[in-house]
Design a protein around this motif. Structure first.
Motif, short mmCIF file in Angstrom:
data_model
loop_
_atom_site.label_atom_id
_atom_site.label_comp_id
_atom_site.label_asym_id
_atom_site.label_seq_id
_atom_site.Cartn_x
_atom_site.Cartn_y
_atom_site.Cartn_z
N ILE A 103 0.81 -1.09 -0.01
CA ILE A 103 -0.14 -0.15 -0.12
C ILE A 103 1.10 1.21 -0.20
O ILE A 103 1.79 1.47 0.80
CB ILE A 103 -0.92 0.04 1.27
N GLN A 104 0.84 2.25 -0.89
CA GLN A 104 1.75 3.28 -1.01
C GLN A 104 0.81 4.52 -1.18
O GLN A 104 -0.54 4.54 -1.41
CB GLN A 104 2.38 3.10 -2.49
N ARG A 105 1.45 5.63 -0.86
CA ARG A 105 0.71 6.99 -1.37
C ARG A 105 1.72 7.66 -2.30
O ARG A 105 2.81 7.57 -2.46
CB ARG A 105 0.55 7.71 -0.19
N VAL A 106 0.89 8.40 -3.28
CA VAL A 106 1.69 9.16 -4.19
C VAL A 106 2.33 10.61 -3.57
O VAL A 106 1.72 11.29 -2.91
CB VAL A 106 0.71 9.80 -5.23
N GLY A 107 3.58 10.31 -3.45
CA GLY A 107 4.33 11.40 -2.57
C GLY A 107 4.92 12.53 -3.49
O GLY A 107 4.94 13.67 -2.92
N GLU A 108 5.15 12.44 -4.73
CA GLU A 108 5.80 13.53 -5.34
C GLU A 108 5.26 13.50 -6.94
O GLU A 108 5.40 12.19 -7.38
CB GLU A 108 7.02 13.55 -5.38
N PRO A 131 9.47 -0.65 -8.74
CA PRO A 131 9.41 -0.93 -7.47
C PRO A 131 10.79 -0.42 -6.74
O PRO A 131 11.84 -0.86 -7.23
CB PRO A 131 9.00 -2.42 -7.07
N GLY A 132 10.86 0.19 -5.70
CA GLY A 132 12.11 0.44 -4.94
C GLY A 132 12.34 -0.89 -3.90
O GLY A 132 11.70 -2.04 -4.11
N SER A 133 13.21 -0.83 -3.03
CA SER A 133 13.34 -1.80 -2.00
C SER A 133 12.25 -1.57 -1.04
O SER A 133 11.55 -0.54 -0.86
CB SER A 133 14.97 -1.74 -1.45
N MET A 134 12.20 -2.49 0.01
CA MET A 134 11.13 -2.57 1.04
C MET A 134 11.60 -1.12 1.86
O MET A 134 12.92 -1.20 2.23
CB MET A 134 11.14 -3.55 1.82
N GLY A 135 10.94 -0.24 1.87
CA GLY A 135 11.15 0.82 2.96
C GLY A 135 11.35 2.11 2.02
O GLY A 135 11.74 3.12 2.73
N THR A 136 11.69 1.94 0.99
CA THR A 136 12.11 2.94 0.09
C THR A 136 11.00 3.42 -0.95
O THR A 136 10.07 2.52 -1.20
CB THR A 136 13.56 2.87 -0.48
N ALA A 146 5.91 9.92 -11.43
CA ALA A 146 5.45 9.82 -9.89
C ALA A 146 6.26 9.20 -9.08
O ALA A 146 6.80 8.18 -9.55
CB ALA A 146 4.01 9.70 -10.01
N LYS A 147 6.44 9.70 -7.86
CA LYS A 147 7.23 8.94 -6.82
C LYS A 147 6.20 8.29 -5.83
O LYS A 147 5.28 9.17 -5.28
CB LYS A 147 8.20 9.68 -5.97
N LEU A 148 6.28 7.25 -5.40
CA LEU A 148 5.38 6.41 -4.50
C LEU A 148 6.22 5.99 -3.02
O LEU A 148 7.20 5.57 -3.16
CB LEU A 148 4.66 5.17 -5.22
N ARG A 149 5.34 6.56 -2.01
CA ARG A 149 6.05 6.11 -0.83
C ARG A 149 5.30 5.21 -0.17
O ARG A 149 4.03 4.95 0.18
CB ARG A 149 5.90 7.35 -0.04
N PRO A 150 5.99 4.10 0.50
CA PRO A 150 5.30 3.02 1.10
C PRO A 150 4.67 3.14 2.43
O PRO A 150 5.27 4.30 3.17
CB PRO A 150 6.44 2.01 1.35
N LEU A 151 3.64 2.45 2.62
CA LEU A 151 2.75 2.67 3.83
C LEU A 151 2.65 1.33 4.49
O LEU A 151 2.80 1.00 5.69
CB LEU A 151 1.38 3.36 3.73
N VAL A 152 2.38 0.41 3.87
CA VAL A 152 2.14 -1.21 4.27
C VAL A 152 2.88 -2.01 3.23
O VAL A 152 2.59 -1.89 1.95
CB VAL A 152 0.53 -1.53 4.41
#
Length: 472
Positions: free
Chosen positions: A203-208, A369-374, A462-468
Motif C-alpha cells: 500500500i503506497q501513497r503518491v508522494g511527489e 518498485p524500490g526496495s522495501m522501505g524506500t 510520480a514517486k510512491l511512498r510505502p505505507l504497508v
C-alpha cells in the motif's frame, strides 16, 4: 576488462573474441562501480556471444549477477534465424508489477496501517506453497494457461478495463500442452498468491509528481493511495524453466560445449524444441497474469471490507521477465526480433502500437518498485528507449548484497521495527525474508531512476511512498 565511456550514463565493452556485438552498460559512475562488484559485466559480455544478437547486449542501471544473463539484461535477437534462451527470461517467467489506483487518500488510511497489514496478510496467501486466493481445478488451469487474464474476465475475476491496461492484454499465444505436468501440479492451487523472496504487495501513497500532464493522464494525484503488486508465475514458471533448461542441455551438447556459462544455453528459434519452449513460456506468462489478477481481486475485497466500497482501477500491469517478438529499427530498417528482458521493464513511448489506447498520447506506464522501505516510481516510456534499449528500462533498485549476506548483516525483527518507526508496516511469512529484503541490501533506486530519466528511456512521472508492505 576494457570499458569505454561512450557518453553520459553510457558505457561499452568492445566486441572481442566470440562476441557478436559490443555490450552496453547504462549507469552512472557510482552505479557502475557497484555493478563491477559481481559477475554482471562478464555475463553481459557472454550474452553478446548469442547468435543473431542485434546492435548490442545491454545491462540496465539496476543490473546485478543472475543465471546466464545478468538481472537487468536485455538482448534483441533475430526472430527468424536467431535463438531463444531461458536464461534471458529467468525462472520466474513473467514476474511483473501492477499498480492499482484507488479513490482513497492518505488521510483515509492514516492510523489504520496495522489493520490493513493484518487483513491483507491473512487473506492473500504468501510464502512457499500456501494455496491461492481463488480455487482452480485441472480444467481451469488448462484454460488459464491458454487464455491468461481473459479466463479471469470470463469467470468474473476481472473487469474489462483490467485487460485493456495490461501488457499484451494479459494473454500471449501459449500452448498448455507444452507445459510439463510437474509444473502444472505445482501451479494448480497457487492462483492468487504472492510467493516468497522479493515478491510483495504494498500500500503506497503518491508522494511527489514530476510531470503533471502525464500524471493526470495516468489518473494520479498527490496523497492518493495506490497498491503495487509484484509477483509472477510461481512454482509453475520455475518448473517450466527448469525442464526446458535440462532439455536444451540434453539436446544441444555442442552448444553446451561452446557457451561460456552453462545457464546461457539456448535453442535455435526455428527448431521444434525452441518453439516448444516459447509456447510453454507464453503459457506460464498467461498464468502469471491470472495470478496477479487474482491477487487484485483479493486486494479489492480487503479494501472494501475495511473502507466500504472502494473504487479501484488498474493503472497498468507490466512484465520484467519475458521474451517477446517485437518490431524494432536496426540499421535503418524495421526488423522482427525476440526481445529478451530479464529483470528489465518494457518502456514503450507514445505512438507505439503496444501502448494501450488510453495512454497512446503519453506513453506506456513503467512501474518500478524500490526496495522495501524506500520509494517506488511510475515512469513513462521514453522516446530514446527505441534507439538505446529496444523499448526497455530498469525493473527495480537492483540487489547490492546476496540474500545470504543480507541475513548475516540484518535481523528481520530489527528491520521491521526500524521501518515501523518510519511509519511503514511490514508483515512477512518469516523474519529471514525481511532480513533478505532489508533496504540496505539494494542499490539506491533514486540513482537508478535518475539514469533512466536522463537517458530518456523511462521518464519520471510520480514517486510512491510505502505505507504497508506484505512480503512472501
Amino acid at each position: 576488462m576494457e570499458i569505454n565511456k561512450i557518453s553520459e550514463n553510457i558505457y561499452e565493452i568492445p566486441k572481442e573474441g566470440d562476441m557478436e556485438k559490443p555490450a552496453r552498460i547504462y549507469a552512472n559512475e557510482a552505479l557502475l562501480e557497484k555493478i563491477k562488484g559481481d559477475d554482471t559485466l562478464e555475463q553481459i559480455k557472454n550474452v553478446a556471444t548469442l547468435p543473431g544478437l542485434q546492435k548490442h547486449s545491454i545491462v540496465m542501471p539496476d543490473g546485478h549477477q543472475g543465471y546466464g544473463f545478468p538481472i537487468g539484461g536485455v538482448a534483441a535477437i533475430d526472430a527468424e534465424e536467431g535463438v531463444i534462451s531461458p536464461g534471458g527470461i529467468g525462472y520466474d517467467i513473467n514476474c511483473g508489477v501492477r499498480v492499482l489506483k484507488t479513490d482513497l487518500s492518505y488521510e483515509d488510511v492514516k492510523g489504520r496501517e496495522e489493520q490493513l497489514a493484518n487483513i491483507l496478510f491473512n487473506k492473500i496467501p504468501c510464502g512457499l506453497g500456501k494455496g491461492g486466493y481463488i480455487d482452480t481445478d485441472e480444467e481451469d488451469l488448462e484454460k488459464i494457461l491458454e487464455k491468461g487474464a481473459e479466463w479471469m474476465l470470463e469467470n468474473d475475476h476481472a473487469k474489462e478495463s483490467d485487460l485493456k491496461r495490461c501488457e499484451e492484454n494479459g494473454k500471449l499465444p501459449g500452448r498448455p500442452e507444452k507445459v510439463p505436468e510437474k509444473a502444472k501440479k505445482r501451479g494448480l492451487n497457487q492462483v492468487g498468491s504472492l510467493g516468497s523472496g522479493n515478491h510483495f504487495l504494498e500500500i503506497q501513497r503518491v508522494g511527489e509528481i514530476f510531470n503533471e500532464d502525464k500524471a493526470e493522464a495516468y489518473g494520479l494525484e498527490e496523497d492518493q493511495v495506490v497498491v503495487m503488486i509484484h509477483s509472477g508465475s510461481r512454482g509453475l514458471g520455475h518448473q517450466t524453466c527448469t525442464y526446458y533448461l535440462r532439455e536444451f542441455e540434453k539436446n544441444y551438447p555442442e552448444i553446451v560445449e561452446k557457451i561460456p556459462e552453462k545457464e546461457l544455453i539456448y535453442a535455435p528459434i526455428e527448431d521444434e524444441l525452441g518453439q516448444d519452449y516459447k509456447a510453454a513460456m507464453y503459457a506460464a506468462a498467461n498464468y502469471a497474469w491470472a495470478n496477479r489478477q487474482a491477487i487484485t481481486e483479493g486486494i479489492r475485497d480487503c479494501l472494501d471490507e475495511i473502507f466500504g466500497e472502494v473504487e479501484t482501477e488498474l493503472l497498468y500491469d507490466v512484465c520484467h521477465n519475458i521474451a517477446k517478438e517485437e518490431t524494432h529499427e536496426v540499421d535503418g530498417e524495421d526488423k522482427e526480433v525476440i526481445v529478451h528482458r530479464k529483470g528489465a521493464t518494457r518502456a514503450m513511448p507514445a505512438g507505439r502500437e503496444e501502448v494501450p489506447d488510453v495512454y497512446s498520447d503519453v506513453g506506456q506506464p513503467v512501474l518500478i518498485p524500490g526496495s522495501m522501505g524506500t520509494s517506488s516510481y511510475i515512469l513513462s516510456g521514453g522516446e530514446a528507449s527505441l534507439d538505446l534499449s529496444f523499448g526497455s528500462t530498469a525493473h527495480g533498485a537492483g540487489r547490492l548484497k546476496s540474500r545470504t549476506q543480507a541475513k548475516q548483516d540484518y535481523w528481520g525483527g530489527d528491520v521491521q521495527d526500524d521501518l515501523k518507526r518510519e511509519g511503514i508496516y511490514v508483515k512477512a511469512a518469516s523474519g529471514s525474508t525481511i532480513a533478505e529484503e532489508a533496504p540496505g541490501s539494494y542499490k539506491d533506486v533514486d540513482e537508478v531512476i535518475k539514469v533512466s530519466d536522463e537517458l530518456g528511456i523511462g521518464e519520471k512521472v510520480a514517486k510512491l511512498r510505502p505505507l504497508v508492505n506484505i512480503k512472501g
